[in-house]
Motif scaffolding. Structure first.
Motif, PDB file in Angstrom:
ATOM      1  N   ARG A  16      -1.126  -9.897  -7.908  1.00 23.36           N
ATOM      2  CA  ARG A  16      -0.340  -9.684  -6.691  1.00 23.36           C
ATOM      3  C   ARG A  16       0.948 -10.501  -6.688  1.00 23.36           C
ATOM      4  NH1 ARG A  16      -4.737 -12.015  -7.439  1.00 23.36           N
ATOM      5  NH2 ARG A  16      -5.088 -14.084  -6.622  1.00 23.36           N
ATOM      6  N   SER A  61      -5.748  -9.309  -9.979  1.00 25.55           N
ATOM      7  CA  SER A  61      -5.066  -8.180  -9.346  1.00 25.55           C
ATOM      8  C   SER A  61      -3.550  -8.341  -9.360  1.00 25.55           C
ATOM      9  CB  SER A  61      -5.584  -7.972  -7.924  1.00 25.55           C
ATOM     10  OG  SER A  61      -5.404  -9.130  -7.158  1.00 25.55           O
ATOM     11  N   ASP A  68      -8.545  -0.675   4.572  1.00 27.32           N
ATOM     12  CA  ASP A  68      -8.369  -1.352   3.282  1.00 27.32           C
ATOM     13  C   ASP A  68      -8.562  -0.353   2.144  1.00 27.32           C
ATOM     14  OD1 ASP A  68      -8.235  -2.963   1.100  1.00 27.32           O
ATOM     15  OD2 ASP A  68      -9.521  -4.532   1.902  1.00 27.32           O
ATOM     16  N   GLY A 100       0.782  -1.232   0.000  1.00 24.36           N
ATOM     17  CA  GLY A 100       0.000   0.000   0.000  1.00 24.36           C
ATOM     18  C   GLY A 100       0.808   1.274   0.000  1.00 24.36           C
ATOM     19  N   ARG A 112      -7.266  -0.302  -0.769  1.00 26.52           N
ATOM     20  CA  ARG A 112      -7.426  -0.865  -2.106  1.00 26.52           C
ATOM     21  C   ARG A 112      -8.891  -1.144  -2.404  1.00 26.52           C
ATOM     22  NH1 ARG A 112      -2.767  -2.022  -0.043  1.00 26.52           N
ATOM     23  NH2 ARG A 112      -3.579  -3.633   1.332  1.00 26.52           N
ATOM     24  N   LYS A 118     -10.624   2.139  -3.084  1.00 25.37           N
ATOM     25  CA  LYS A 118     -10.339   2.708  -4.407  1.00 25.37           C
ATOM     26  C   LYS A 118     -11.088   1.972  -5.508  1.00 25.37           C
ATOM     27  CE  LYS A 118      -5.790   4.298  -2.948  1.00 25.37           C
ATOM     28  NZ  LYS A 118      -4.344   3.968  -2.898  1.00 25.37           N
ATOM     29  N   ARG A 119     -11.174   0.643  -5.345  1.00 25.55           N
ATOM     30  CA  ARG A 119     -11.934  -0.141  -6.312  1.00 25.55           C
ATOM     31  C   ARG A 119     -13.362   0.398  -6.395  1.00 25.55           C
ATOM     32  NH1 ARG A 119      -8.871  -4.718  -3.889  1.00 25.55           N
ATOM     33  NH2 ARG A 119     -10.746  -5.739  -3.125  1.00 25.55           N
ATOM     34  N   SER A 152      -3.607  -0.442 -10.511  1.00 26.10           N
ATOM     35  CA  SER A 152      -4.409   0.670 -10.011  1.00 26.10           C
ATOM     36  C   SER A 152      -5.765   0.090  -9.636  1.00 26.10           C
ATOM     37  CB  SER A 152      -4.577   1.731 -11.098  1.00 26.10           C
ATOM     38  OG  SER A 152      -5.708   2.528 -10.798  1.00 26.10           O
ATOM     39  N   HIS A 153      -6.060   0.104  -8.367  1.00 24.39           N
ATOM     40  CA  HIS A 153      -7.353  -0.447  -7.948  1.00 24.39           C
ATOM     41  C   HIS A 153      -8.491   0.450  -8.395  1.00 24.39           C
ATOM     42  CE1 HIS A 153      -6.075  -3.949  -5.551  1.00 24.39           C
ATOM     43  NE2 HIS A 153      -4.933  -3.300  -5.611  1.00 24.39           N
ATOM     44  N   ASP A 159      -0.510  -1.621  -5.243  1.00 26.36           N
ATOM     45  CA  ASP A 159      -1.291  -0.411  -5.475  1.00 26.36           C
ATOM     46  C   ASP A 159      -0.370   0.611  -6.135  1.00 26.36           C
ATOM     47  OD1 ASP A 159      -3.207   1.539  -5.473  1.00 26.36           O
ATOM     48  OD2 ASP A 159      -3.373   1.725  -3.291  1.00 26.36           O
TER      49      ASP A 159
END
Lengths: 344, 344
Positions: free
Chosen positions: A302, A300, A198, A132, A200, A203-204, A168-169, A155
């Motif tokens: 990750r 995503s 949270d 983050g 992320r 932002k989603r 980019s969420h 992120d």
DNA sequence: ATGAAAGCGCTAACAC
DNA sequence: GTGTTAGCGCTTTCAT
């Protein structure tokens, strides 16, 4: 009091030196494969070290050489699958280097993050990988001044202290939103977590809402849960939401696991999944491949974020530009829980 | 050459000492809350440290004090969910202590485990938590001589070097076997992984086979896969196995995820799950609660194993006996994929 | 309540 | 190729 030989007194270079009749310095050289040492001496030293069961003391070595092969990895939690997956990516890359990850968790709490970070930086790690972009001012200051590569992962929506790798969420959410409206859904329900920190997930949602707004659509219902994600939570929430807002035609879950639970519930209820009721999750957990229907989701990425972060820390990543933000593309996977795009 | 003030030169106690006009020693005392320091001095020091952004150097501290607040945690992989879950238990307990976990992975390879262990022991950790009881002789020797608590987790079938915490996988398998025969199943298929170093899966199978053998039953078919576990793998394998051995009346999966895939497949095929075809998985992943049917499984209690291991390392666990093996009981969860026990 | 001296086990830098 | 010396930044111990 002379050197004790009690059971758990650790051996030192000196012990190996004495046992092999070679100076400490040469022993040190052999054990690190540094500089020129004759084969004969090398053999003697290695034999002595092995016979004694010598284990070097990296604490002392690190202090003397000012080099520490530890990498701090800081994540909110180990219970949310996405973080171990990111760490697996880190581990995979660090496996080929002398670097070793040290793990710290924050429980989504900025104050705990700050403490954890301070703690870990006091080990003078060779790099920091932290989930983050949102940190306290003090945390940012520590990261900025620690003098080693810092990679903020998972992120890229914000200003990294140093480097950042991830999707980019916001854009991922936006993309889901455009897919929703392009397919003609208009009554959208959102099912997410209650976790405050949270960012992320937040932002989603913001991205999603933006895309909907551009088509004149607003989120019709919203529900947040706390505790662990799982199928059961997805079922319960889906049931509750459809009861209180029966005319929804789309459900967006901020997590695949609850999404899968919702999918199973909807199928059992005999709902026309896809056409009458569109569903989408988030993260693209591969372990879910093989559900009765493939849930629409977004990868995503990750694991790759972890890999790239590890390469940056290891110094093997080459940046294309001076921008140290690496934006991975969050692949949208339509699955079988959406109707086709409408061509009006 | 005098002390440089380049950007990333770390601050030392000396810098704080100079800035506060207090000796290094007293600064050290303040920063560790040790010994008597007047409130006035304390305040001066704390202010100076904060203003400068001083971060202590644990490397130096550890060398001087011979105390290291790191705990080595060694697991085969981060990609198999059970290990992060165990680590979450460790992390939860260590969170209340000054201890920090350092992670090493072995990829189920004893030679890599040996290397990783050597590497980690050279940091002189305060404890070692390592998955499993099977190690090379050299690894066992290192563990035996490292002088700190060593906890072998997630298995108790064998001789621990020091302490061990976990379930008996053999007994867990045996119990599944007795449940299978008690319910009258006689044609048993087993679906597991190919991983060589997965001793726990092997022991489960051995226990299962023993229980079956005692009832005069042998495993009728066996299939092993490699790669990641997931629903899709469970589906494929189930299909393949039922095609090549159609008369099976029970399927045991060494992993819940493949088991869940098999369950979904069987339901779709319209098979009479439970009665005609019994199914059971292993591990009791809570994220799977909420499947159309609850898969029979066994709770392998990995999170608790991690918790207890962490307590042992932290020195807060009290052993009931001189036996340092702590056997957790692997709860059998019948779910809805078995027929009732036959009372003959 | 505070300070001074010694040294933890290793490696950098230099001598031979 | 090998050895010697001088620290790395702290904490321990002992003195005041």
């Amino acid at each position: 009091m002379t050197r004790k030989n009690t059971r758990h007194q650790h051996l030192t270079l000196r012990d190996v030196s004495e046992a092999s009749g070679v100076s400490e310095m040469t022993v040190s050289r052999v054990l690190r494969n540094r500089g020129d040492v004759s084969d004969k001496t090398r053999a003697k030293v290695i034999e002595a070290a092995k016979k004694l069961g010598y284990v070097p003391n990296k604490i002392a070595g690190a202090l003397a050489s000012n080099r520490v092969n530890l990498v701090a990895v800081i994540v909110p939690s180990l219970s949310n699958l996405v973080f171990p997956e990111m760490m697996a990516g880190v581990d995979e890359i660090l496996g080929d280097t002398p670097l070793q990850p040290v793990i710290g968790t924050t429980n989504y709490d900025p104050a705990k993050e700050e403490k954890t970070l301070f703690e870990m930086l006091s080990w003078r790690p060779s790099g920091v990988i932290i989930a983050g972009l949102e940190h306290t001012d003090a945390s940012r200051a520590m990261l900025a001044n620690c003098g080693v590569p810092v990679v903020e992962v998972m992120d890229v929506d914000g200003d990294p202290v140093d480097a950042a790798v991830g999707i980019s969420h916001w854009r991922a959410g936006y993309q889901v939103g455009t897919e929703i409206v392009a397919r003609g859904y208009r009554r959208v329900g959102v099912l997410g977590t209650k976790v405050d920190g949270d960012h992320r997930a937040r932002k989603r949602l913001e991205g999603l809402e933006r895309a909907l707004a551009e088509a004149g659509v607003t989120v019709a219902d919203h529900m947040a849960y706390s505790g662990w994600s799982g199928f059961a939570k997805g079922r319960e929430m889906t049931k509750a939401m459809l009861e209180r807002t029966p005319d929804l035609d789309f459900l967006f879950y901020t997590n695949d696991l609850t999404g899968a639970g919702g999918l199973l519930y909807a199928l059992e209820m005999g709902l026309d999944v896809g056409d009458t009721l569109g569903l989408a999750g988030f993260n693209a957990f591969t372990l879910l491949d093989g559900l009765p229907r493939k849930l629409a989701t977004v990868d995503s990425r990750r694991r790759e974020a972890g890999q790239v972060a590890a390469r940056i820390v290891a110094g093997t990543h080459v940046f294309d530009s001076e921008d140290r933000r690496i934006e991975l593309v969050p692949t949208f996977i339509p699955g079988d829980t959406l109707r086709p795009v409408r061509i009006d």
